[in-house]
Scaffold this active site. Structure first.
Site, PDB file in Angstrom:
ATOM      1  N   GLY A  49       0.839  -1.206   0.000  1.00  0.00           N
ATOM      2  CA  GLY A  49       0.000   0.000   0.000  1.00  0.00           C
ATOM      3  C   GLY A  49       0.865   1.244   0.000  1.00  0.00           C
ATOM      4  N   GLY A  53      -5.126   1.013   4.119  1.00  0.00           N
ATOM      5  CA  GLY A  53      -6.260   1.848   4.494  1.00  0.00           C
ATOM      6  C   GLY A  53      -6.719   1.576   5.914  1.00  0.00           C
ATOM      7  CE1 TYR A 113      -3.581  10.838   2.498  1.00  0.00           C
ATOM      8  CE2 TYR A 113      -2.426  12.116   4.148  1.00  0.00           C
ATOM      9  CZ  TYR A 113      -3.356  12.040   3.140  1.00  0.00           C
ATOM     10  OH  TYR A 113      -4.045  13.155   2.776  1.00  0.00           O
ATOM     11  CB  ILE A 114       0.291   4.559   6.811  1.00  0.00           C
ATOM     12  CG1 ILE A 114      -0.843   5.348   7.472  1.00  0.00           C
ATOM     13  CG2 ILE A 114       1.155   3.864   7.863  1.00  0.00           C
ATOM     14  CD1 ILE A 114      -1.773   4.526   8.341  1.00  0.00           C
ATOM     15  CG  HIS A 128      14.061  37.331  -0.087  1.00  0.00           C
ATOM     16  ND1 HIS A 128      13.916  36.360  -1.056  1.00  0.00           N
ATOM     17  CD2 HIS A 128      15.382  37.665  -0.066  1.00  0.00           C
ATOM     18  CE1 HIS A 128      15.102  36.124  -1.611  1.00  0.00           C
ATOM     19  NE2 HIS A 128      16.002  36.900  -1.021  1.00  0.00           N
TER      20      HIS A 128
HETATM   21  P1  FAD Z   1      -9.083   7.982  17.220  1.00  0.00           P
HETATM   22  O1  FAD Z   1      -7.911   8.871  17.294  1.00  0.00           O
HETATM   23  O2  FAD Z   1      -8.937   6.692  16.524  1.00  0.00           O
HETATM   24  O3  FAD Z   1      -9.541   7.738  18.731  1.00  0.00           O
HETATM   25  C1  FAD Z   1     -10.570   6.866  19.051  1.00  0.00           C
HETATM   26  C2  FAD Z   1     -10.403   6.410  20.476  1.00  0.00           C
HETATM   27  O4  FAD Z   1     -11.609   5.801  20.912  1.00  0.00           O
HETATM   28  C3  FAD Z   1      -9.322   5.361  20.676  1.00  0.00           C
HETATM   29  O5  FAD Z   1      -8.421   5.824  21.644  1.00  0.00           O
HETATM   30  C4  FAD Z   1     -10.064   4.113  21.168  1.00  0.00           C
HETATM   31  O6  FAD Z   1      -9.344   3.441  22.172  1.00  0.00           O
HETATM   32  C5  FAD Z   1     -11.318   4.726  21.755  1.00  0.00           C
HETATM   33  N1  FAD Z   1     -12.502   3.855  21.740  1.00  0.00           N
HETATM   34  C6  FAD Z   1     -13.134   3.358  20.652  1.00  0.00           C
HETATM   35  N2  FAD Z   1     -14.218   2.650  21.032  1.00  0.00           N
HETATM   36  C7  FAD Z   1     -14.262   2.708  22.364  1.00  0.00           C
HETATM   37  C8  FAD Z   1     -15.149   2.151  23.331  1.00  0.00           C
HETATM   38  N3  FAD Z   1     -16.205   1.429  22.990  1.00  0.00           N
HETATM   39  N4  FAD Z   1     -14.877   2.385  24.635  1.00  0.00           N
HETATM   40  C9  FAD Z   1     -13.811   3.116  25.010  1.00  0.00           C
HETATM   41  N5  FAD Z   1     -12.955   3.673  24.140  1.00  0.00           N
HETATM   42  C10 FAD Z   1     -13.178   3.465  22.842  1.00  0.00           C
HETATM   43  N6  FAD Z   1      -3.931  12.301  10.742  1.00  0.00           N
HETATM   44  C11 FAD Z   1      -3.474  13.558  10.545  1.00  0.00           C
HETATM   45  O7  FAD Z   1      -4.274  14.483  10.469  1.00  0.00           O
HETATM   46  N7  FAD Z   1      -2.133  13.813  10.437  1.00  0.00           N
HETATM   47  C12 FAD Z   1      -1.213  12.829  10.510  1.00  0.00           C
HETATM   48  O8  FAD Z   1      -0.012  13.095  10.411  1.00  0.00           O
HETATM   49  C13 FAD Z   1      -1.661  11.499  10.699  1.00  0.00           C
HETATM   50  N8  FAD Z   1      -0.781  10.492  10.791  1.00  0.00           N
HETATM   51  C14 FAD Z   1      -1.234   9.222  11.027  1.00  0.00           C
HETATM   52  C15 FAD Z   1      -0.297   8.195  11.106  1.00  0.00           C
HETATM   53  C16 FAD Z   1      -0.720   6.900  11.362  1.00  0.00           C
HETATM   54  C17 FAD Z   1       0.306   5.802  11.458  1.00  0.00           C
HETATM   55  C18 FAD Z   1      -2.106   6.639  11.545  1.00  0.00           C
HETATM   56  C19 FAD Z   1      -2.573   5.256  11.848  1.00  0.00           C
HETATM   57  C20 FAD Z   1      -3.041   7.646  11.449  1.00  0.00           C
HETATM   58  C21 FAD Z   1      -2.614   8.951  11.178  1.00  0.00           C
HETATM   59  N9  FAD Z   1      -3.512  10.007  11.054  1.00  0.00           N
HETATM   60  C22 FAD Z   1      -3.054  11.275  10.822  1.00  0.00           C
HETATM   61  C23 FAD Z   1      -4.969   9.799  11.173  1.00  0.00           C
HETATM   62  C24 FAD Z   1      -5.444  10.214  12.585  1.00  0.00           C
HETATM   63  O9  FAD Z   1      -4.749   9.440  13.538  1.00  0.00           O
HETATM   64  C25 FAD Z   1      -6.936   9.993  12.714  1.00  0.00           C
HETATM   65  O10 FAD Z   1      -7.616  10.690  11.691  1.00  0.00           O
HETATM   66  C26 FAD Z   1      -7.445  10.509  14.061  1.00  0.00           C
HETATM   67  O11 FAD Z   1      -6.777   9.878  15.117  1.00  0.00           O
HETATM   68  C27 FAD Z   1      -8.950  10.281  14.195  1.00  0.00           C
HETATM   69  O12 FAD Z   1      -9.369  10.762  15.427  1.00  0.00           O
HETATM   70  P2  FAD Z   1     -10.682  10.203  16.148  1.00  0.00           P
HETATM   71  O13 FAD Z   1     -10.833  11.048  17.368  1.00  0.00           O
HETATM   72  O14 FAD Z   1     -11.779  10.119  15.192  1.00  0.00           O
HETATM   73  O15 FAD Z   1     -10.333   8.695  16.561  1.00  0.00           O
HETATM   74  P1  NAD Z   2      -4.490   5.158   2.245  1.00  0.00           P
HETATM   75  O1  NAD Z   2      -5.896   5.084   1.828  1.00  0.00           O
HETATM   76  O2  NAD Z   2      -3.824   6.470   2.287  1.00  0.00           O
HETATM   77  O3  NAD Z   2      -3.602   4.235   1.284  1.00  0.00           O
HETATM   78  C1  NAD Z   2      -3.852   2.877   1.088  1.00  0.00           C
HETATM   79  C2  NAD Z   2      -3.133   2.456  -0.174  1.00  0.00           C
HETATM   80  O4  NAD Z   2      -3.175   1.036  -0.256  1.00  0.00           O
HETATM   81  C3  NAD Z   2      -3.777   2.999  -1.446  1.00  0.00           C
HETATM   82  O5  NAD Z   2      -2.783   3.536  -2.277  1.00  0.00           O
HETATM   83  C4  NAD Z   2      -4.430   1.764  -2.068  1.00  0.00           C
HETATM   84  O6  NAD Z   2      -4.497   1.819  -3.484  1.00  0.00           O
HETATM   85  C5  NAD Z   2      -3.499   0.676  -1.590  1.00  0.00           C
HETATM   86  N1  NAD Z   2      -4.091  -0.675  -1.533  1.00  0.00           N
HETATM   87  C6  NAD Z   2      -5.326  -1.027  -1.127  1.00  0.00           C
HETATM   88  N2  NAD Z   2      -5.473  -2.365  -1.168  1.00  0.00           N
HETATM   89  C7  NAD Z   2      -4.290  -2.870  -1.601  1.00  0.00           C
HETATM   90  C8  NAD Z   2      -3.807  -4.187  -1.842  1.00  0.00           C
HETATM   91  N3  NAD Z   2      -4.565  -5.257  -1.631  1.00  0.00           N
HETATM   92  N4  NAD Z   2      -2.540  -4.338  -2.294  1.00  0.00           N
HETATM   93  C9  NAD Z   2      -1.752  -3.250  -2.500  1.00  0.00           C
HETATM   94  N5  NAD Z   2      -2.170  -1.976  -2.284  1.00  0.00           N
HETATM   95  C10 NAD Z   2      -3.413  -1.801  -1.839  1.00  0.00           C
HETATM   96  O7  NAD Z   2      -4.430   4.407   3.659  1.00  0.00           O
HETATM   97  P2  NAD Z   2      -3.307   4.353   4.784  1.00  0.00           P
HETATM   98  O8  NAD Z   2      -1.989   4.724   4.244  1.00  0.00           O
HETATM   99  O9  NAD Z   2      -3.483   3.033   5.447  1.00  0.00           O
HETATM  100  O10 NAD Z   2      -3.786   5.482   5.770  1.00  0.00           O
HETATM  101  C11 NAD Z   2      -5.114   5.467   6.315  1.00  0.00           C
HETATM  102  C12 NAD Z   2      -5.595   6.850   6.566  1.00  0.00           C
HETATM  103  O11 NAD Z   2      -4.923   7.409   7.678  1.00  0.00           O
HETATM  104  C13 NAD Z   2      -5.314   7.833   5.430  1.00  0.00           C
HETATM  105  O12 NAD Z   2      -6.278   7.772   4.432  1.00  0.00           O
HETATM  106  C14 NAD Z   2      -5.341   9.142   6.143  1.00  0.00           C
HETATM  107  O13 NAD Z   2      -6.670   9.584   6.243  1.00  0.00           O
HETATM  108  C15 NAD Z   2      -4.796   8.805   7.514  1.00  0.00           C
HETATM  109  N6  NAD Z   2      -3.356   9.198   7.604  1.00  0.00           N
HETATM  110  C16 NAD Z   2      -3.035  10.505   7.460  1.00  0.00           C
HETATM  111  C17 NAD Z   2      -1.712  10.885   7.528  1.00  0.00           C
HETATM  112  C18 NAD Z   2      -1.363  12.335   7.366  1.00  0.00           C
HETATM  113  O14 NAD Z   2      -2.255  13.167   7.451  1.00  0.00           O
HETATM  114  N7  NAD Z   2      -0.102  12.675   7.140  1.00  0.00           N
HETATM  115  C19 NAD Z   2      -0.715   9.965   7.755  1.00  0.00           C
HETATM  116  C20 NAD Z   2      -1.088   8.641   7.893  1.00  0.00           C
HETATM  117  C21 NAD Z   2      -2.420   8.262   7.831  1.00  0.00           C
END
Ligand code: FAD
Ligand code: NAD
Length: 467
Positions: A185, A272, A188-189, A446
């Site tokens: 994939g 994803g 982003y990640i 600048h």
């Molecule tokens: P979450 O942050 O997922 O929080 C949900 C919380 O609810 C969790 O702590 C979970 O434990 C808790 N929970 C769920 N169900 C229950 C329940 N029934 N009882 C008690 N607790 C519960 N986004 C960006 O904008 N910039 C980035 O650079 C970025 N980098 C990322 C990198 C990675 C590796 C990943 C995985 C994601 C990244 N994201 C980034 C996406 C971002 O993390 C999410 O969009 C964001 O955290 C969503 O916030 P949320 O509050 O909806 O849920």
């Molecule tokens: P993503 O949707 O960004 O990318 C998933 C990629 O996997 C796509 O390019 C898709 O075509 C590919 N893919 C899907 N199925 C596949 C398969 N079977 N084999 C090979 N490739 C396949 O998802 P992600 O990177 O997992 O991140 C999840 C979400 O977390 C993002 O959409 C974003 O909203 C959030 N995120 C944000 C940031 C940031 O803001 N900098 C950083 C990390 C994550």
């Protein structure tokens, strides 16, 4: 009988959506309880945005120092010997930042007089849940419920998580850099972490199902990242489909030129994320769904009165700042304010090498919307600051999309080293309804990368100065 709490507002989830909703509700004087099973901060703070950016920074440092070893670099900086990486120590440093920020969230909630209940919430109906805490079950009955349960990594049926098949959370806490890392994939990640591990010295192969990396963005915008992958020996397989593993544990990948067998020490699956809708009684709450997400209107109301959904649970884009904005908005609506979620832009940054920033419409989107749009592109090769930062040769640029009729900005994008920090100006311009003249007549300092924004706007007006 378990203790029963009866707050005005119950927030489920302590991620950026939930904790911001709770802080704002508390600030507005609403009796608020927040439930999370984990430490405070959610995916973003504990295992997403913050830890990944910490590791990306460490990887940058390591690659820079490694670049000065063995004869030195072109800046005339040379070091004797080869730098060593103690990844466990790097991870410890990253964990320290996470710890500090999570403690900060706890402090902010306490200051807003929010009660935090630690444990997993399970709903029996829309307004009632039981939380299993260390001290026993706590029942909560609330007038308003804000669902902010977030999302989880998608698993591939042919490649279940476990053993050497990992997802982002594990990748952020590895004890050592894998010699051979296969990333499935190129979103982003996959790109953010794949590039970081390449900088740490891993041999990285990326497998992507779509015909290009970051398929939600256009080829022109993502080209500098693809070139970086090429120049740094990252093997990239596009239009490639994972087809399980062979007897030796190698990953079978079907491509146009046949089936490959890729050997790996770790396989990082980043295909994803999907909203976390299972395991907490959502099905008892009579809300409607739209695809995998909880359906909400432009105030984040669900189909059930008094139940709200925000953040990753409630739809794309799955970004922390969108979750926060929705959280604050819902608290204000509950407190009686008139608010709607209708942002002019939710900007996004891919923290790849180089970085990509996207705000508003891409050229294709502008075209599809039927607007007669002009696209002006100013390259960082013509920006002095970029050259002083060694950022002028990666093919980066700022791109402005504007309506031909009146110069109104429809979208702003950039790709290049360090361009992430331009996101604020991009979003601000779109929110203020800026036209090309507004950006062109803003006196940018600048030498800064931001000057390229003014130049892209001038280009749109037909008279760039430095091109
Ligand atoms: P979450 O942050 O997922 O929080 C949900 C919380 O609810 C969790 O702590 C979970 O434990 C808790 N929970 C769920 N169900 C229950 C329940 N029934 N009882 C008690 N607790 C519960 N986004 C960006 O904008 N910039 C980035 O650079 C970025 N980098 C990322 C990198 C990675 C590796 C990943 C995985 C994601 C990244 N994201 C980034 C996406 C971002 O993390 C999410 O969009 C964001 O955290 C969503 O916030 P949320 O509050 O909806 O849920
Ligand atoms: P993503 O949707 O960004 O990318 C998933 C990629 O996997 C796509 O390019 C898709 O075509 C590919 N893919 C899907 N199925 C596949 C398969 N079977 N084999 C090979 N490739 C396949 O998802 P992600 O990177 O997992 O991140 C999840 C979400 O977390 C993002 O959409 C974003 O909203 C959030 N995120 C944000 C940031 C940031 O803001 N900098 C950083 C990390 C994550």
């Amino acid at each position: 009988m378990p203790e029963t709490l009866r707050p005005k507002v119950l927030v489920v989830g302590g991620g950026p959506g939930g904790y911001v909703a709770a802080i704002r509700a508390g600030q507005l004087g609403l009796d608020t309880v927040l439930v999370d099973a984990d430490r405070l901060g959610g995916t973003c703070l504990l295992r997403g945005c913050i830890p990944s950016k910490a590791l990306i920074h460490a990887a940058d440092k390591f690659a820079e120092i490694a670049g000065a070893a063995g004869g030195g670099n072109r800046l005339g900086i040379a070091i004797d010997g080869v730098p060593k990486l103690d990844l466990a120590k790097t991870v410890g440093w990253k964990d320290g930042i996470v710890e500090r920020l999570s403690g900060g969230v706890a402090g902010l909630l306490a200051r807003a007089k929010v009660r935090v209940v630690e444990g997993w919430a399970r709903f029996s109906d829309a307004k009632n849940c039981t939380v299993e805490t260390k001290a026993g079950p706590v029942a909560i009955a609330a007038e308003h419920v804000i669902l902010a349960a977030g999302s989880e990594a998608v698993e591939l049926p042919d490649l279940p998580f476990g053993g050497d098949v990992i997802f982002s959370t594990e990748a952020l806490s590895l004890a050592a850099v894998p010699e051979r890392l296969v990333v499935v994939g190129a979103g982003y990640i996959g790109l953010e972490l794949g590039i970081a591990f390449r900088k740490f010295g891993a041999a990285v192969t990326i497998v992507e199902a779509a015909p290009r990396i970051l398929p939600r963005y256009d080829e022109v915008l993502t080209r500098p990242v693809r070139l970086w992958l090429q120049r740094h020996g990252v093997e990239l397989h596009l239009n490639a489909k994972v087809a399980g593993r062979d007897g030796d544990g190698r990953l079978n990948v079907e491509t146009a030129s046949g089936t490959l067998a890729l050997a790996a020490d770790k396989i990082l699956v980043t295909v994803g994320r999907r909203p976390l809708t299972r395991g907490w009684g959502l099905e008892e709450m009579a809300v409607d769904m739209t695809g995998p997400f909880v359906r909400v209107d432009d105030q984040c109301r669900t189909a059930m009165r008094g139940v709200w959904a925000i953040g990753d649970l409630a739809g794309e884009p799955m970004l922390a700042h969108k979750a926060m904005a929705q959280g604050a908005m819902v608290a204000e609506i509950i407190a009686g304010n008139r608010r709607r979620f209708d942002p002019a832009a939710v900007a996004a940054i891919v923290f790849s090498e180089p970085e990509i920033v996207v705000a508003g419409m891409l050229p294709e989107e502008a075209k599809a919307s039927g607007i007669d749009a002009a696209v002006s592109v100013f390259p960082f090769a013509a920006n002095g600051r970029a050259l002083t930062l060694e950022a002028g040769e990666d093919g980066g640029f700022v791109r402005a999309i504007s309506a031909r009729a009146d110069g109104r900005l429809l979208g702003l994008q950039a790709v290049g080293r360090g361009v992430g920090e331009l996101a604020g100006e991009f979003a601000h311009a779109l929110v203020m309804g800026a036209v090309l003249e507004d950006l062109a007549h803003t006196i940018h300092v600048h030498p800064t990368l931001g000057e390229a924004i003014g130049e892209a706007a001038l280009l749109g007006l037909g008279h760039a100065l430095h091109l």
